[in-house]
Motif scaffolding. Structure first.
Motif, PDB file in Angstrom:
ATOM      1  N   HIS A   6      25.218  42.558 -91.305  1.00  0.00           N
ATOM      2  CA  HIS A   6      24.237  43.376 -90.618  1.00  0.00           C
ATOM      3  C   HIS A   6      23.677  44.409 -91.576  1.00  0.00           C
ATOM      4  O   HIS A   6      24.090  44.480 -92.747  1.00  0.00           O
ATOM      5  CB  HIS A   6      24.865  44.057 -89.398  1.00  0.00           C
ATOM      6  N   SER A   7      22.759  45.219 -91.115  1.00  0.00           N
ATOM      7  CA  SER A   7      22.136  46.219 -91.977  1.00  0.00           C
ATOM      8  C   SER A   7      23.169  47.263 -92.398  1.00  0.00           C
ATOM      9  O   SER A   7      24.174  47.462 -91.706  1.00  0.00           O
ATOM     10  CB  SER A   7      20.975  46.891 -91.245  1.00  0.00           C
ATOM     11  N   PRO A   8      22.924  47.957 -93.517  1.00  0.00           N
ATOM     12  CA  PRO A   8      23.885  48.969 -93.978  1.00  0.00           C
ATOM     13  C   PRO A   8      23.831  50.258 -93.178  1.00  0.00           C
ATOM     14  O   PRO A   8      24.629  51.157 -93.435  1.00  0.00           O
ATOM     15  CB  PRO A   8      23.453  49.206 -95.427  1.00  0.00           C
ATOM     16  N   ALA A   9      22.919  50.385 -92.220  1.00  0.00           N
ATOM     17  CA  ALA A   9      22.792  51.621 -91.451  1.00  0.00           C
ATOM     18  C   ALA A   9      24.105  51.930 -90.727  1.00  0.00           C
ATOM     19  O   ALA A   9      24.653  51.082 -90.026  1.00  0.00           O
ATOM     20  CB  ALA A   9      21.649  51.500 -90.450  1.00  0.00           C
ATOM     21  N   SER A  45      23.641  47.916 -83.006  1.00  0.00           N
ATOM     22  CA  SER A  45      23.498  49.339 -83.322  1.00  0.00           C
ATOM     23  C   SER A  45      22.936  49.561 -84.720  1.00  0.00           C
ATOM     24  O   SER A  45      22.024  50.382 -84.909  1.00  0.00           O
ATOM     25  CB  SER A  45      24.850  50.044 -83.174  1.00  0.00           C
ATOM     26  N   SER A  46      23.443  48.833 -85.708  1.00  0.00           N
ATOM     27  CA  SER A  46      22.941  49.012 -87.065  1.00  0.00           C
ATOM     28  C   SER A  46      21.503  48.512 -87.178  1.00  0.00           C
ATOM     29  O   SER A  46      20.679  49.116 -87.879  1.00  0.00           O
ATOM     30  CB  SER A  46      23.837  48.290 -88.070  1.00  0.00           C
ATOM     31  N   GLY A  91      31.603  42.665 -83.231  1.00  0.00           N
ATOM     32  CA  GLY A  91      30.646  42.285 -84.261  1.00  0.00           C
ATOM     33  C   GLY A  91      29.227  42.249 -83.734  1.00  0.00           C
ATOM     34  O   GLY A  91      28.289  42.693 -84.409  1.00  0.00           O
ATOM     35  N   ARG A  92      29.063  41.738 -82.517  1.00  0.00           N
ATOM     36  CA  ARG A  92      27.736  41.682 -81.907  1.00  0.00           C
ATOM     37  C   ARG A  92      27.199  43.089 -81.645  1.00  0.00           C
ATOM     38  O   ARG A  92      26.013  43.377 -81.867  1.00  0.00           O
ATOM     39  CB  ARG A  92      27.804  40.884 -80.606  1.00  0.00           C
ATOM     40  N   GLU A 103      20.911  40.018 -90.649  1.00  0.00           N
ATOM     41  CA  GLU A 103      21.659  40.136 -89.402  1.00  0.00           C
ATOM     42  C   GLU A 103      22.072  38.739 -88.973  1.00  0.00           C
ATOM     43  O   GLU A 103      21.237  37.934 -88.551  1.00  0.00           O
ATOM     44  CB  GLU A 103      20.808  40.789 -88.313  1.00  0.00           C
ATOM     45  N   ARG A 104      23.355  38.439 -89.110  1.00  0.00           N
ATOM     46  CA  ARG A 104      23.855  37.109 -88.780  1.00  0.00           C
ATOM     47  C   ARG A 104      25.258  37.219 -88.195  1.00  0.00           C
ATOM     48  O   ARG A 104      26.023  38.114 -88.537  1.00  0.00           O
ATOM     49  CB  ARG A 104      23.893  36.195 -90.013  1.00  0.00           C
TER      50      ARG A 104
END
Length: 509
Positions: free
Chosen positions: A308-311, A360-361, A354-355, A287-288
């Motif tokens: 971010h995560s793939p979720a 959420s992910s 993006g934030r 997460e960046r």
């Protein structure tokens, strides 16, 4: 990356008004670095708008058959529809209207969009149609060309590259966009930090065939310390993403089919007779986000700006939205129809999105990883609350699909300003996203006097190349000026001609 900025000479310049005029050899041109979906969409948009664009990619010219990202959400499909690219992807993808993600049922069928589903389609298929469009529009693609540095000055950017022969060279452009991924050379060159951390490690990913019947929708299941997500592509293969807490190994550790089978059996109780893997890999999720999407004449988009995560499958989709937001603004500035300050809105509009995606992910993946009793109880409570709160659930689905975001509007603006416009019907049988296919603004007018809007401030027919004028099929009395990316630039109820002209002069030129 340790979060400490790396600086190079001449990486910041004045970002004030810039009409796009100048005399250097890079005037009116853009260099896009990175030939993934974000860079290809951006390069194709610029070339279609008549902006000379060079796309630089360090990889060979072949498109990898590794699927990586695997789903297109509604907002991305709308943007592709505005480029006449949605139909060929719909023809080869698989539509999923309902997703079950860790006991939470998500219904995409109720989305206010023509594309009320998730389209399961491998990333390489998306890249194929985007690359074909970029080439046909006239973009120059340079593969096996690596960016090694850049320097800015008041009139443009000089990019240092290493070509296929290994020899150094330089390219010159008015602006540069880094769409070159999480290890972005462009981001490094302008000295931007990439703060954040790894949120989950040793995630396995596989594209495999199943011998046994599996459901037609994407599902996510978990047991304490492990989870699995399975999604059908529609071509006989399924994407499997899984994680187990005790299997914390480096990304370089090979993955074999036996490991994937064991993980799926642990979580679901069976392995579905999986066989014939076409891709097996392992990755970690970070997460960046960069603090600034613009540094002078250099912009960052896609994974170069945020990861971010793939979720939720939002990575490729968020990058495509970055490109759609930035491309028309660059074209307007370079054609002298807008001041350079318009480009500052890329940061103010896309950085908050993006934030939000990071939040959420990240929340979804943390719920999936929950192992302690208290955390699992919190997960169950959250799922139960969402199941019984339809408005909240719709908002969650809207954000995942990308249709739930709006951009800030000036104080006193009409309530529609900054909102995404759905694919509304137009008089004469057309629809909005067909009208947007020329890369122009679209004025949807309540009356038949709107053709006067095609004249510029001097009374000449000077707006046809950048403005389409349509009327509502419904007889609505609101005038709406839609930006090329499908968001409302201005709106008014029954405006007089002077108000409409003022809005056109301010936004269209």
């Amino acid at each position: 990356m340790n979060g400490t900025p790396r600086t190079t000479p001449d990486t910041t310049i004045d970002t004030g008004t810039d009409s796009g005029s100048g005399s250097d050899s890079g005037t009116g041109t853009v260099i896009v670095v990175g030939a993934g979906p974000t860079g290809l969409l951006l390069a194709g948009d610029l070339a279609a708008a008549g902006v000379p664009v060079t796309l630089v990619e360090k990889r060979p010219s072949r498109i990898s058959n590794l699927s990586r990202a695997f789903g297109l959400h509604a907002r991305s499909m709308e943007q592709l529809d505005a480029r006449d690219l949605a139909e060929p992807l719909e023809a080869i993808g698989r539509r999923l209207e309902h997703l079950r993600f860790f006991d939470l049922a998500l219904d995409f069928a109720a989305l206010p969009s023509r594309f009320n589903h998730v389209l399961m389609v491998p990333q390489y298929e998306v890249e194929k149609v985007l690359r074909r469009r970029a080439v046909e529009a006239g973009a120059e693609l340079r593969y096996e060309t690596e960016v090694t540095g850049l320097r800015q000055d008041p009139s443009g950017v000089t990019v240092a590259v290493r070509g296929p022969d290994g020899n150094p060279g330089e390219l010159r452009a008015r602006y540069v966009v880094g769409a070159d991924g999480v290890r972005s050379a462009v981001r490094h060159a302008v000295g931007l930090p990439f703060p954040g951390r790894a949120v989950i490690r040793s995630v396995v990913i596989a594209d495999v065939r199943f011998a046994e019947e599996y459901g037609a929708q994407l599902t996510g299941d978990f047991v304490p310390g492990a989870f699995v997500v399975v999604a059908p592509f529609g071509d006989g293969y399924h994407r499997v993403v899984g994680w187990q807490r005790e299997r914390n190994v480096p990304d370089s550790e090979p993955v074999d089919l036996a490991e994937v089978k064991e993980l799926v059996r642990r979580v679901t109780g069976r392995d579905y007779g999986m066989h014939d893997p076409r891709w097996l890999s392992r990755f970690h999720s970070e997460e960046r986000q960069v603090p600034a999407y613009r540094v002078g004449r250099v912009f960052l988009a896609g994974d170069a700006a945020h990861v971010h995560s793939p979720a939720g499958g939002q990575g490729m989709n968020t990058g495509l939205q970055d490109a759609a937001n930035l491309s028309w603004k660059l074209a307007a500035v370079l054609h002298g129809r807008a001041p350079g300050t318009l480009l500052d809105s890329y940061q103010s509009e896309r950085h908050p999105v993006g934030r939000a995606v990071l939040r959420s992910s990240g929340g979804m993946i943390r719920l999936a990883m929950a192992s302690r009793p208290g955390a699992r109880a919190l997960r169950s409570a959250a799922v139960t609350a969402l199941d019984h709160a339809a408005p909240v659930r719709r908002r969650v689905v809207g954000q995942i699909a990308g249709v739930g975001y709006r951009y800030d509007a000036p104080r006193g603006a009409h309530r529609l300003t900054g909102r995404r416009v759905p694919d509304v019907a137009l008089a004469g049988g057309g629809r909005l996203y067909e009208a947007l296919r020329g890369g122009r603004f679209v004025l949807i007018s309540p009356d038949a006097t709107a053709p006067d809007a095609m004249r510029d401030g001097d009374g000449r027919d000077g707006r046809a190349d950048r403005l389409a004028v349509e009327r509502w099929a419904s007889g609505r009395r609101t005038a709406v000026l839609v930006r090329p990316d499908g968001y409302v630039a201005w709106a008014a109820e029954d405006p007089d001609p002077a108000a409409t002209e003022a809005a056109l002069a301010a936004h269209v030129g």
